[in-house]
Each structure stands twice: as structure tokens, then as C-alpha cells.
Write an enzyme that holds these catalytic residues in place. Structure first.
Site, PDB file in Angstrom:
ATOM      1  N   TYR A  54      35.690  39.528  37.879  1.00 28.33           N
ATOM      2  CA  TYR A  54      36.371  40.031  39.076  1.00 28.33           C
ATOM      3  C   TYR A  54      35.504  41.085  39.765  1.00 28.33           C
ATOM      4  O   TYR A  54      35.844  42.264  39.820  1.00 28.33           O
ATOM      5  CB  TYR A  54      37.730  40.632  38.711  1.00 28.33           C
ATOM      6  CG  TYR A  54      38.817  39.608  38.466  1.00 28.33           C
ATOM      7  CD1 TYR A  54      39.222  38.722  39.461  1.00 28.33           C
ATOM      8  CD2 TYR A  54      39.443  39.534  37.236  1.00 28.33           C
ATOM      9  CE1 TYR A  54      40.224  37.792  39.235  1.00 28.33           C
ATOM     10  CE2 TYR A  54      40.458  38.602  36.994  1.00 28.33           C
ATOM     11  CZ  TYR A  54      40.838  37.744  38.003  1.00 28.33           C
ATOM     12  OH  TYR A  54      41.831  36.815  37.778  1.00 28.33           O
ATOM     13  N   GLY A  80      50.589  34.936  37.809  1.00 26.68           N
ATOM     14  CA  GLY A  80      49.276  34.553  38.297  1.00 26.68           C
ATOM     15  C   GLY A  80      48.354  34.003  37.228  1.00 26.68           C
ATOM     16  O   GLY A  80      47.128  34.131  37.326  1.00 26.68           O
ATOM     17  N   HIS A 112      43.839  35.038  30.229  1.00 27.71           N
ATOM     18  CA  HIS A 112      42.577  35.755  30.089  1.00 27.71           C
ATOM     19  C   HIS A 112      42.349  36.211  28.651  1.00 27.71           C
ATOM     20  O   HIS A 112      41.236  36.615  28.302  1.00 27.71           O
ATOM     21  CB  HIS A 112      42.545  36.979  31.016  1.00 27.71           C
ATOM     22  CG  HIS A 112      42.299  36.643  32.455  1.00 27.71           C
ATOM     23  ND1 HIS A 112      41.301  35.798  32.870  1.00 27.71           N
ATOM     24  CD2 HIS A 112      42.924  37.047  33.594  1.00 27.71           C
ATOM     25  CE1 HIS A 112      41.307  35.694  34.185  1.00 27.71           C
ATOM     26  NE2 HIS A 112      42.291  36.433  34.651  1.00 27.71           N
ATOM     27  N   ARG A 129      49.341  28.167  33.981  1.00 31.27           N
ATOM     28  CA  ARG A 129      49.039  26.854  34.539  1.00 31.27           C
ATOM     29  C   ARG A 129      49.548  25.756  33.606  1.00 31.27           C
ATOM     30  O   ARG A 129      49.767  25.999  32.412  1.00 31.27           O
ATOM     31  CB  ARG A 129      47.525  26.688  34.702  1.00 31.27           C
ATOM     32  CG  ARG A 129      46.917  27.413  35.882  1.00 31.27           C
ATOM     33  CD  ARG A 129      45.444  27.026  35.985  1.00 31.27           C
ATOM     34  NE  ARG A 129      44.781  27.716  37.078  1.00 31.27           N
ATOM     35  CZ  ARG A 129      44.734  27.297  38.322  1.00 31.27           C
ATOM     36  NH1 ARG A 129      45.356  26.163  38.645  1.00 31.27           N
ATOM     37  NH2 ARG A 129      44.088  27.972  39.249  1.00 31.27           N
ATOM     38  N   TYR A 179      48.527  29.136  44.463  1.00 25.29           N
ATOM     39  CA  TYR A 179      47.274  29.229  45.209  1.00 25.29           C
ATOM     40  C   TYR A 179      47.389  28.360  46.443  1.00 25.29           C
ATOM     41  O   TYR A 179      47.054  27.183  46.444  1.00 25.29           O
ATOM     42  CB  TYR A 179      46.107  28.820  44.309  1.00 25.29           C
ATOM     43  CG  TYR A 179      46.056  29.665  43.063  1.00 25.29           C
ATOM     44  CD1 TYR A 179      45.919  31.053  43.156  1.00 25.29           C
ATOM     45  CD2 TYR A 179      46.200  29.104  41.801  1.00 25.29           C
ATOM     46  CE1 TYR A 179      45.899  31.852  42.036  1.00 25.29           C
ATOM     47  CE2 TYR A 179      46.178  29.897  40.665  1.00 25.29           C
ATOM     48  CZ  TYR A 179      46.021  31.267  40.783  1.00 25.29           C
ATOM     49  OH  TYR A 179      46.015  32.052  39.662  1.00 25.29           O
TER      50      TYR A 179
END
Length: 274
Positions: free
Chosen positions: A31, A138, A143, A172, A191
Site C-alpha cells: 500500500y 474490504g 491479509h 472474497r 469494487y
């Protein structure tokens, strides 16, 4: 970026070996500020607001929740929406660039966000008090690559909730990706940026590396652990959440065929067995 081999913008950027990128802190290197500045192009706040509707707002109000900890604030989309709906929200993220952008976005909309930078694994060291609800949205939970990190984070979430608190966590639909070895997105939920291409350029049982291509020719990558739906539900139960309800793209489970996302609503409140 620096000489650590982590990715930067540009379609020709050489990516590190997958074995070097399967760690829970690797997202911090991905990021970068230029990617964060483009993140809202990917989300498209207006389109996402229309497709998501009042789902999270109505859910939290139906449960009688007022104080919310947004542990994956990102650029602030859900924090701002909940603040505008009257909730008392604290914005938390592990990435300083994202948190700064969220504060900037909130200020542009007339809100001064309460922000805290924190690592989920030591969350309660940095936050104050307990909350009615925690949202982790999100696809952020993916992660975490190590099993011990996922357990540690959920333990911290559980401890930060009031006795009747709820955790809302999404992911997801990795089940479809892993089973079919292919990916497609409706761009209808999450998205919504139609001008941005997002798809995995590497898919393994323990790594989904997504590539994001922007209209200006820049490209970025994010590495995620492909969590299966049932695994996440079982993990939540292991950490004391008794009632787990899973939605598919804001619909009841299995009402949507091949959804883009799953949303788990986990209740902490103790319910005695009959």
C-alpha cells in the site's frame, strides 16, 4: 520501492517470489502512497453506495448498536457512511497512508474522524474501551497469512467487543476461485470502478496475488490468503462467537449464485443450549 524487492507502480515491475510474499505484514509494503491515492478509483464511492444500499446501516440499527470500531478503515468509505447515519465510529487501520487518506476524505465531507493506527494482533493496546460492533470489511482479513495471526486478531476483536457485541467480517469468494481456478467479477458490489481492472495474476492454495491496472497505465499488486467461507465461519465459532450468519453479496446465504463476496455476521452474546 526500496531494495527489499517489494512491488511499486508500473506494469513492468518485477514481483518478488511468492514464497517471499506470504507474510502478514507484507501489505504494508504494497500500500504505497501512489496506490492509496488511486484506491478510491477502484472503490467508486458513489456506485458502491448505490449497490450496497443501507445493508450495514440497517443491520447495525436492527441490532441496536451505536459504537462501532472500523478496524479496516482503508480510505474511509464505511466509516464516513456510518458517521453520516448517526453512529459513533472509531477508524482504525494498520497502514498509516490509508488512515491519512481516510481522514482527508472525512474532512472533505465535513467530518473529523477519530483515527487510530493499530496492528490487529495487539489491537487492545491501542484502542480505548469496548464497542457494540466491529466491522472488518474490504477483504482485509485475508491479509493475514499465518494461522496464529488470524487466531490472535480474532481474539483481540472478541476482547474489544461488549458482552453482546457483533463482528461483521467479509471476504472474497475464494471458494469459486480455488475450485474453478478462474476469476470473474460483476463490478456490481465492492469494487465498482469500471475503469480499473482487478484480477489475480497468481492463484495458489495459500496465495492469491491480485493485480490492479489503472487507466493511466499504472499497475499495483496485493497479496492475500485465499480463505474459504466455511473455514472463516468455523474460525469465528472457535473464538467464542456463537451465532454466525453468512450473506452472499448482501443477500441471505446461497440466495446469490457465485457471489463476489461473503459477509459473516458473528454475535458474541452468550446463548445457552436448550
Amino acid at each position: 520501492m526500496a531494495n527489499d524487492g517489494s512491488p511499486v507502480a508500473g506494469a513492468t515491475t518485477e514481483q518478488p517470489k511468492p514464497s517471499a510474499a506470504k507474510e502478514s505484514n507484507f501489505y504494508q509494503k504494497q500500500y504505497v502512497s501512489s496506490f492509496v491515492e488511486k484506491w478510491d478509483e477502484l472503490i467508486d464511492w458513489d456506485s458502491r453506495s448505490k449497490t450496497e444500499g443501507q445493508f450495514f446501516i440497517d443491520l447495525l440499527k436492527e441490532q441496536g448498536k451505536e459504537t462501532v470500531l472500523d478496524v479496516a478503515t482503508g480510505t474511509g468509505f464505511h466509516t464516513v457512511r456510518l458517521v453520516e447515519a448517526g453512529f459513533d465510529v472509531t477508524s482504525c487501520d494498520g497502514n498509516a497512508e490509508m488512515l491519512a487518506k481516510a481522514f482527508e476524505n472525512g474532512k472533505a465531507r465535513g467530518h473529523i474522524l477519530k483515527t487510530v493506527q493499530a496492528d490487529w494482533r495487539w489491537l487492545n493496546k491501542d484502542i480505548q474501551g469496548k464497542y457494540d460492533a466491529i466491522i472488518c470489511l474490504g477483504n482485509s482479513f485475508t491479509h493475514l497469512f499465518r494461522e496464529v495471526d488470524r487466531h490472535r486478531a480474532l481474539a483481540e476483536f472478541y476482547a474489544a467487543l461488549k458482552h453482546d457485541g457483533i463482528l461483521i467480517i467479509d471476504q472474497r469468494n475464494y471458494d469459486q476461485m480455488l475450485d474453478d481456478r478462474e476469476y470473474s467479477s460483476s463490478h456490481k458490489f465492492y469494487y465498482c470502478g469500471e475503469q480499473v481492472s482487478a484480477a489475480p495474476d497468481l492463484l495458489e492454495d495459500n496465495l492469491a496475488r491480485f493485480k490492479y491496472d489503472f487507466p493511466d497505465g499504472s499497475s499495483y499488486h496485493l497479496n492475500m490468503f485465499p480463505l474459504r467461507r466455511q473455514y472463516v465461519a468455523d474460525l469465528l465459532k472457535t473464538h467464542g462467537f456463537q451465532t454466525i450468519t453468512t450473506y452472499s453479496d448482501f443477500q441471505e446465504t446461497h440466495k446469490t449464485e457465485d457471489p463476489d463476496f461473503f459477509i459473516h455476521v458473528a454475535k458474541k452474546e452468550y446463548v445457552a443450549d436448550d
